[in-house]
Structures are given as structure tokens and as C-alpha cells.
Design an enzyme around this catalytic site. Structure first.
Site, PDB file in Angstrom:
ATOM      1  CB  CYS A   1     -12.883 -47.773  -4.699  1.00 53.80           C
ATOM      2  SG  CYS A   1     -13.575 -49.045  -3.648  1.00 53.80           S
TER       3      CYS A   1
ATOM      4  CB  CYS B   1     -12.084 -51.516  -5.045  1.00 55.56           C
ATOM      5  SG  CYS B   1     -13.646 -50.713  -4.813  1.00 55.56           S
ATOM      6  CG  ASP B   2      -8.569 -50.473  -6.681  1.00 50.76           C
ATOM      7  OD1 ASP B   2      -8.901 -51.588  -7.092  1.00 50.76           O
ATOM      8  OD2 ASP B   2      -9.016 -49.412  -7.152  1.00 50.76           O
TER       9      ASP B   2
END
Ligand code: NDP
Length: 331
Positions: free
Chosen positions: A156, A159-160
Site C-alpha cells: 500500500c 499507507c507507507d
């Protein structure tokens, strides 16, 4: 982590747990809280079915890990995935959906009411069941990939990606997800390698054009990942490049992050073997409806859609599931 994990495949949990106490009776149970689940909830609540929704492992579904959504009707300026999911949730709550934390871990669909176990210890019994459990990201299956999950390997980017500001990353996959992740990461990282096993991208033409026009994305066609390297965190990857018909040449790249974007697996394992699924695990529905092979069980969204997999198609199928459940209860 799998959104739904059948109890009998957990290494530490080979025995089914005995659940004691009376099960709560529910008229319309909805599992999953993506666009399909929330839309089903809006329709079911407005129809007076007093729906109860268990949100699952990833409340809000996959869209909560997306940045800009530009193709959902009604948002002319675009909207972020998390905001859109909050809007859908608020709308479902407005009509009285009982939205709860919790994940279905076991099911018995052999008779009505359908019995579902939540978080391994709460039993509920549903007159109708709407499965909107979505799909989970796939990984390559390399040992080194497993080793570096959470330490440089991610599925993701939104997300990261933040952790890779000014660094070098790789994205694997040639579909729209991979293209989207590469574009997003290119805005943060110094350089992005896009690793594609075929000599072409599968992504839509618009996404392909965008990828090809971003100077800090280097597309590596006909490359496969052999190993992700590093000590305590990712520092590189060893790729194999097709050279001629059969020869494979090793290519080493230095990277700080490795993003996998090669598709998804439907979260339907806990409904096997009673529910009909295809070889990948997508729940089979009767054409033009959300009906499954079990009367009273309906499926919507990505868990039953290997083709379109869009937020808007998921929402549409959620509406169908609620209407089908309403009709079924009336009959
Ligand atoms: P796709 O199935 O479309 O693409 C998966 C990609 O991963 C393919 O290029 C595939 O290669 C590659 N792949 C699969 N397994 C491996 C492997 N073991 N090693 C290397 N590469 C591998 O999945 P997506 O998640 O990209 O998209 C799913 C659906 O969602 C699509 O319909 C897409 O259009 C849609 N989508 C739409 C978006 C939007 O409209 N904004 C955003 C994101 C997705 P190969 O081609 O060789 O099979």
C-alpha cells in the site's frame, strides 16, 4: 493479513472453539464496510430491515488506502478515499444501520438462520446475509518478501509511501493499481522502478501515458523479482530479465522500499465449501442479481467481481444485494 481467516487454517487454532450462550438474531447481516457494504446498508436500512454491519479487518475497505478518487459520480472535484468512506458511513448511520467493529471468522450457511461467528467468540444468526467482504492484496510469495514485510515491503503506497520521501523504491505489477502506486510514489521518492513481467502494461491507456511521462519512473519491462535483499531493512532487489528466448540475465537494483501491486484475492474462504466460488475464490452470483447458490445469502462488491472492481460498480451491486434481500424476506 487476511480480512477473513477460517479458524481451521490457523496454525495455532486447529480446533473450532465452542461458543456458548444464545446467538443474537439479526434480520439482515452485512459483512464488510467498503462501498458495497455501505450501499447495501443504506438501502436495507431505508427498507426497514434493521441491518447490522460488521466492518471487518479494514473498516472502510480498500478505498481507505487510496488517495484521490476522481471517477466516483457526484464528486466533480474528486474526493479522497477515506473521506468518501466516511460520507458513506454517515449516510448508512443516518438511516439506522447498526455498525460494529468485528470480523467474521467462521460461518455455517447450511441452514437458515445463517450462523456467523464474529471475532471467534460472538455468535449471531441472520435471516439474510449480505457478503461484502472485498478482496485482499496478493504478494509474490518470496521468502525475502515475507522477511521484509513492515521493514521495506508493502502492498500500500498511500499507507507507507511517506516513509520513502527522497528515497528509491520499486513497484511490481503492470495493472492500474501498480501504475497508480508508481505515480503516487514518484511524487515522494527520488526514483521509482516499475517492474513488469510482460513487455507491456495492462493498465488503462490514460494511466500508461501518465506513467511514461513521469521522468523519475523507470519502467523495467520483462523483469521478474528473484529476491529482495537487505539486512534488517530492504536495500535492494535481484531481478531477472528475459534475454532472448530463454536466457535470463540477473539485474541488481538498489532500493529502500518494495511495493507489491499485483492484484487481489477475494475474502471468501470462511464461506467455503457451502457457497459456490470460482477457482480464484470469487463468489458466484446468478447473472443480473446478487443471489448466490444459497437462498438468503447475497454477495456484492469485489468479493464477487473479478472484472470491474470499481467503487461505483461495488456500490451498485450493494444496492442490488439489499433489494434482493428485501424481496427475499417479503416472499
Ligand atoms: P490487475 O489484475 O489488473 O493487474 C495485476 C498486475 O500484476 C498485472 O500486470 C499482472 O501481470 C501483475 N502480476 C500478477 N501476478 C504477478 C507476479 N506473480 N509477478 C509479477 N507481476 C504479477 O490488478 P490491479 O490491482 O492493478 O487492478 C484490479 C482492477 O481494479 C482492474 O480492473 C483495474 O482497472 C481496477 N483499478 C482501477 C483504478 C482506477 O480506475 N482508478 C485504480 C486501480 C485499479 P500480467 O499482466 O502479466 O498478468
Amino acid at each position: 493479513m487476511d480480512f477473513f481467516k477460517p479458524l481451521n487454517v490457523d496454525d495455532n487454532n486447529t480446533e473450532k472453539k465452542e461458543i456458548t450462550g444464545a446467538a443474537e438474531k439479526i434480520e439482515c447481516l452485512i459483512l464488510g464496510s467498503g462501498p458495497a457494504g455501505y450501499t447495501a446498508a443504506i438501502y436495507a436500512a431505508r427498507a426497514g430491515l434493521t441491518p447490522v454491519m460488521y466492518q471487518g479487518m479494514e473498516p472502510g475497505g480498500q478505498l481507505t488506502t487510496t488517495t484521490e478518487v476522481e471517477n466516483f459520480p457526484g464528486y466533480p472535484q474528486g474526493v479522497t478515499g477515506p473521506v468518501m468512506m466516511e460520507d458513506l458511513k454517515a449516510q448508512a448511520e443516518r438511516f439506522g444501520t447498526d455498525i460494529r467493529w468485528g470480523m467474521a471468522t467462521e460461518s455455517d450457511l447450511t441452514k437458515r438462520p445463517f450462523r456467523v461467528i464474529i471475532d471467534e467468540n460472538i455468535a449471531v444468526e441472520a435471516e439474510t446475509l449480505i457478503i461484502a467482504t472485498g478482496a485482499t492484496a496478493k504478494y509474490l510469495g518470496l521468502e525475502s518478501e515475507e522477511k521484509f514485510k513492515g521493514a521495506g515491503v508493502s502492498a500500500c503506497a498511500t499507507c507507507d509511501g511517506f516513509f520513502y520521501k527522497g528515497k528509491i523504491v520499486a513497484v511490481v505489477g503492470g495493472g492500474d493499481t501498480a501504475a497508480e502506486e508508481a505515480i503516487y510514489l514518484a511524487g515522494l521518492a527520488k526514483k521509482v522502478y516499475l517492474i513488469i513481467r510482460k513487455p507491456f502494461l495492462r493498465a488503462s491507456q490514460t494511466m500508461q501515458n501518465r506513467v511514461m511521462n513521469i521522468p523519475n519512473i523507470e519502467v523495467l519491462f520483462e523483469h521478474n523479482t528473484k529476491e529482495i535483499t537487505g539486512d534488517s531493512a530492504v536495500t535492494g532487489a535481484i531481478l531477472t530479465k528475459r534475454a532472448g528466448e530463454i536466457d535470463e540475465e540477473e539485474v541488481k537494483i538498489e532500493i529502500d522500499g518494495f511495493f507489491v501491486a499485483i492484484g487481489h484475492k477475494p475474502n471468501s474462504d470462511i464461506f467455503a465449501p457451502t457457497l459456490d466460488r470460482d477457482e480464484t475464490g470469487y463468489i458466484k452470483t446468478i447473472s443480473g442479481s446478487s443471489k448466490t447458490n444459497i437462498k438468503g445469502v447475497f454477495a456484492c462488491g469485489d468479493v464477487q467481481d473479478p472484472i470491474y472492481r470499481q467503487a461505483v460498480t461495488a456500490a451498485g451491486s450493494g444496492c442490488m444485494a439489499a433489494l434482493d434481500a428485501e424481496k427475499f424476506l417479503k416472499e
